[in-house]
Design a protein around this motif. Structure first.
Motif, PDB file in Angstrom:
ATOM      1  N   MET A   1      -1.858  -0.709  13.721  1.00  6.48           N
ATOM      2  CA  MET A   1      -2.872   0.209  13.197  1.00  6.48           C
ATOM      3  C   MET A   1      -2.438   1.669  13.379  1.00  6.48           C
ATOM      4  SD  MET A   1      -5.671   0.692  11.658  1.00  6.48           S
ATOM      5  CE  MET A   1      -6.800   2.046  11.419  1.00  6.48           C
ATOM      6  N   LYS A   2      -1.773   1.972  14.516  1.00  5.95           N
ATOM      7  CA  LYS A   2      -1.364   3.345  14.779  1.00  5.95           C
ATOM      8  C   LYS A   2      -0.414   3.851  13.700  1.00  5.95           C
ATOM      9  CE  LYS A   2      -1.927   3.149  19.801  1.00  5.95           C
ATOM     10  NZ  LYS A   2      -1.242   3.271  21.111  1.00  5.95           N
ATOM     11  N   TYR A   3       0.395   2.920  13.143  1.00  4.65           N
ATOM     12  CA  TYR A   3       1.355   3.306  12.104  1.00  4.65           C
ATOM     13  C   TYR A   3       0.642   3.849  10.877  1.00  4.65           C
ATOM     14  CZ  TYR A   3       4.761   2.717   8.347  1.00  4.65           C
ATOM     15  OH  TYR A   3       5.559   2.911   7.263  1.00  4.65           O
ATOM     16  N   TYR A   4      -0.569   3.354  10.592  1.00  4.93           N
ATOM     17  CA  TYR A   4      -1.275   3.723   9.378  1.00  4.93           C
ATOM     18  C   TYR A   4      -2.155   4.962   9.533  1.00  4.93           C
ATOM     19  CZ  TYR A   4       0.184  -0.762   7.483  1.00  4.93           C
ATOM     20  OH  TYR A   4       0.932  -1.814   7.023  1.00  4.93           O
ATOM     21  N   ILE A   5      -2.390   5.397  10.759  1.00  2.00           N
ATOM     22  CA  ILE A   5      -3.279   6.549  10.965  1.00  2.00           C
ATOM     23  C   ILE A   5      -2.758   7.806  10.275  1.00  2.00           C
ATOM     24  CG2 ILE A   5      -4.185   8.137  12.704  1.00  2.00           C
ATOM     25  CD1 ILE A   5      -4.667   5.766  14.519  1.00  2.00           C
ATOM     26  N   PRO A   6      -1.466   8.162  10.393  1.00  2.00           N
ATOM     27  CA  PRO A   6      -0.988   9.348   9.668  1.00  2.00           C
ATOM     28  C   PRO A   6      -1.128   9.214   8.156  1.00  2.00           C
ATOM     29  CG  PRO A   6       0.579   8.695  11.364  1.00  2.00           C
ATOM     30  CD  PRO A   6      -0.413   7.589  11.248  1.00  2.00           C
ATOM     31  N   ILE A   7      -0.882   8.009   7.626  1.00  2.00           N
ATOM     32  CA  ILE A   7      -1.034   7.790   6.189  1.00  2.00           C
ATOM     33  C   ILE A   7      -2.484   7.998   5.785  1.00  2.00           C
ATOM     34  CG2 ILE A   7      -0.775   6.111   4.312  1.00  2.00           C
ATOM     35  CD1 ILE A   7       1.401   4.771   5.936  1.00  2.00           C
ATOM     36  N   LYS A  56      -5.556   5.007  -4.579  1.00  2.00           N
ATOM     37  CA  LYS A  56      -4.099   5.129  -4.474  1.00  2.00           C
ATOM     38  C   LYS A  56      -3.667   6.085  -3.365  1.00  2.00           C
ATOM     39  CE  LYS A  56      -3.200   3.972  -9.326  1.00  2.00           C
ATOM     40  NZ  LYS A  56      -2.609   2.663  -8.994  1.00  2.00           N
ATOM     41  N   THR A  57      -4.607   6.820  -2.781  1.00  2.00           N
ATOM     42  CA  THR A  57      -4.235   7.736  -1.703  1.00  2.00           C
ATOM     43  C   THR A  57      -3.910   6.988  -0.412  1.00  2.00           C
ATOM     44  OG1 THR A  57      -6.527   8.064  -0.943  1.00  2.00           O
ATOM     45  CG2 THR A  57      -5.693   9.562  -2.665  1.00  2.00           C
ATOM     46  N   PHE A  58      -4.247   5.716  -0.347  1.00  2.00           N
ATOM     47  CA  PHE A  58      -3.911   4.901   0.829  1.00  2.00           C
ATOM     48  C   PHE A  58      -3.146   3.674   0.337  1.00  2.00           C
ATOM     49  CE2 PHE A  58      -5.127   1.898   4.368  1.00  2.00           C
ATOM     50  CZ  PHE A  58      -4.396   2.541   5.352  1.00  2.00           C
ATOM     51  N   PRO A  59      -1.815   3.773   0.224  1.00  2.00           N
ATOM     52  CA  PRO A  59      -1.017   2.705  -0.377  1.00  2.00           C
ATOM     53  C   PRO A  59      -1.183   1.318   0.250  1.00  2.00           C
ATOM     54  CG  PRO A  59       0.294   4.703  -0.160  1.00  2.00           C
ATOM     55  CD  PRO A  59      -0.999   4.956   0.555  1.00  2.00           C
ATOM     56  N   PRO A  60      -1.491   1.190   1.570  1.00  2.00           N
ATOM     57  CA  PRO A  60      -1.676  -0.161   2.103  1.00  2.00           C
ATOM     58  C   PRO A  60      -2.882  -0.917   1.538  1.00  2.00           C
ATOM     59  CG  PRO A  60      -1.092   1.340   3.867  1.00  2.00           C
ATOM     60  CD  PRO A  60      -1.379   2.197   2.659  1.00  2.00           C
ATOM     61  N   TRP A  61      -3.767  -0.214   0.797  1.00  2.00           N
ATOM     62  CA  TRP A  61      -4.785  -0.937   0.040  1.00  2.00           C
ATOM     63  C   TRP A  61      -4.122  -1.540  -1.195  1.00  2.00           C
ATOM     64  CZ3 TRP A  61      -8.930   3.493  -0.070  1.00  2.00           C
ATOM     65  CH2 TRP A  61      -9.700   3.440   1.106  1.00  2.00           C
ATOM     66  N   ARG A  62      -4.219  -2.823  -1.366  1.00  2.00           N
ATOM     67  CA  ARG A  62      -3.695  -3.499  -2.551  1.00  2.00           C
ATOM     68  C   ARG A  62      -4.894  -4.076  -3.301  1.00  2.00           C
ATOM     69  NH1 ARG A  62       1.823  -4.441  -1.542  1.00  2.00           N
ATOM     70  NH2 ARG A  62       2.490  -2.727  -0.165  1.00  2.00           N
ATOM     71  N   GLY A 196     -17.372   2.421  10.487  1.00  2.00           N
ATOM     72  CA  GLY A 196     -16.177   3.045  11.050  1.00  2.00           C
ATOM     73  C   GLY A 196     -15.551   4.012  10.064  1.00  2.00           C
ATOM     74  N   PRO A 197     -14.894   5.078  10.559  1.00  2.14           N
ATOM     75  CA  PRO A 197     -14.332   6.082   9.662  1.00  2.14           C
ATOM     76  C   PRO A 197     -12.930   5.773   9.172  1.00  2.14           C
ATOM     77  CG  PRO A 197     -14.102   6.809  11.924  1.00  2.14           C
ATOM     78  CD  PRO A 197     -14.816   5.476  11.971  1.00  2.14           C
ATOM     79  N   TRP A 198     -12.209   4.883   9.862  1.00  2.00           N
ATOM     80  CA  TRP A 198     -10.801   4.693   9.546  1.00  2.00           C
ATOM     81  C   TRP A 198     -10.572   3.562   8.573  1.00  2.00           C
ATOM     82  CZ3 TRP A 198      -7.485   8.341  10.200  1.00  2.00           C
ATOM     83  CH2 TRP A 198      -7.669   9.266  11.231  1.00  2.00           C
TER      84      TRP A 198
END
Length: 243
Positions: A1-7, A56-62, A196-198
């Motif tokens: 999860m930490k990897y995705y916080i900056p994205i 599309k601003t959050f690429p891990p959403w498919r 949740g906000p994230w």
């Protein structure tokens, strides 16, 4: 999860920038098209495209849509509700429809203004008068050939499970004499959890099902129609959440 916080953080900045630009553009489109676009199709399609761009601003959403829009309509479109991400997912459907949504969204600065320019329909929870006015506006859209989108659960579950359906959408379909178009939404509950906000990675799918025709249906058939559509959506959902 930490990897995705900056994205996600970068995504939030991009969303704000996109909304800042989108509102005046939508206002201009509405001003130009209002004299001949009674259903505000242009302003509506613009907002749905903005929704796709936000996704599309959050690429891990498919996010993907399965199935095709069945003919011209109009329809009372109903979908189960797992997350606020459902709105961005359903914006991928290349067909304009007017959304019935809680009034609180319309009070939100910027986003609420865009919803109003689109012609979407606000409803105040627990207020029968507001509910009646919303259904009257929805019926007017249907009479002009514009489909209407509703979440019959009324709210989203905290666990992504499907809640009981309310009857309003189905009574509307019977009164207006138009088919119900069910859509089964899956995979979005994890992507934007309630409370949740994230954001989180997910694979969300909106599966367009066969429309339910209402020949001969009467107001007393509302509960039967409601339960049949809920069963159809439940049967189309995966037994296990997508990874």
């Amino acid at each position: 999860m930490k990897y995705y916080i900056p994205i996600a953080a970068v995504g939030y900045v991009l969303v704000l920038a996109l909304l800042l630009v989108a509102l005046p553009v939508q206002a201009l489109l509405l001003a130009v098209t209002a004299p001949f676009d009674r259903n505000r199709v242009v302003a509506g399609r613009f907002l749905r495209i903005v929704g796709v761009l936000i996704a599309k601003t959050f690429p891990p959403w498919r996010l993907r849509v399965e199935g095709r829009w069945p003919g011209k309509g109009p329809y009372v479109v109903v979908a189960n509700h797992q997350s606020m991400l459902d709105i961005l997912l359903l914006s991928h459907i290349p067909k304009e429809m007017k959304w019935v949504a809680k009034e609180e969204l319309f009070r939100t600065p910027w986003v609420g203004w865009m919803l109003r320019m689109t012609g979407d329909i606000a409803v105040r929870r627990g207020d029968p008068e507001s509910g009646g006015e919303a259904l009257a506006k929805a019926k007017a859209y249907l009479s002009r050939g514009m489909s209407v989108m509703m979440f019959p659960e009324g709210t989203r579950s905290t666990k992504g499970t499907m809640l009981p359906f309310k009857s309003g959408a189905f009574r509307l379909a019977i009164d207006a004499g138009v088919p119900v178009l069910p859509i089964a939404v899956s995979g979005t509950a994890h992507g934007l959890p309630k409370g949740g906000p994230w954001v989180r990675p997910c694979r969300g799918t909106a599966r367009i099902l066969e429309p339910v025709a209402l020949e001969g249906a009467r107001p007393e058939d509302t509960a039967k129609l409601r339960d049949a559509v809920r069963e159809r959506i439940a049967a189309a959902l995966p037994t296990l959440p997508p990874r």
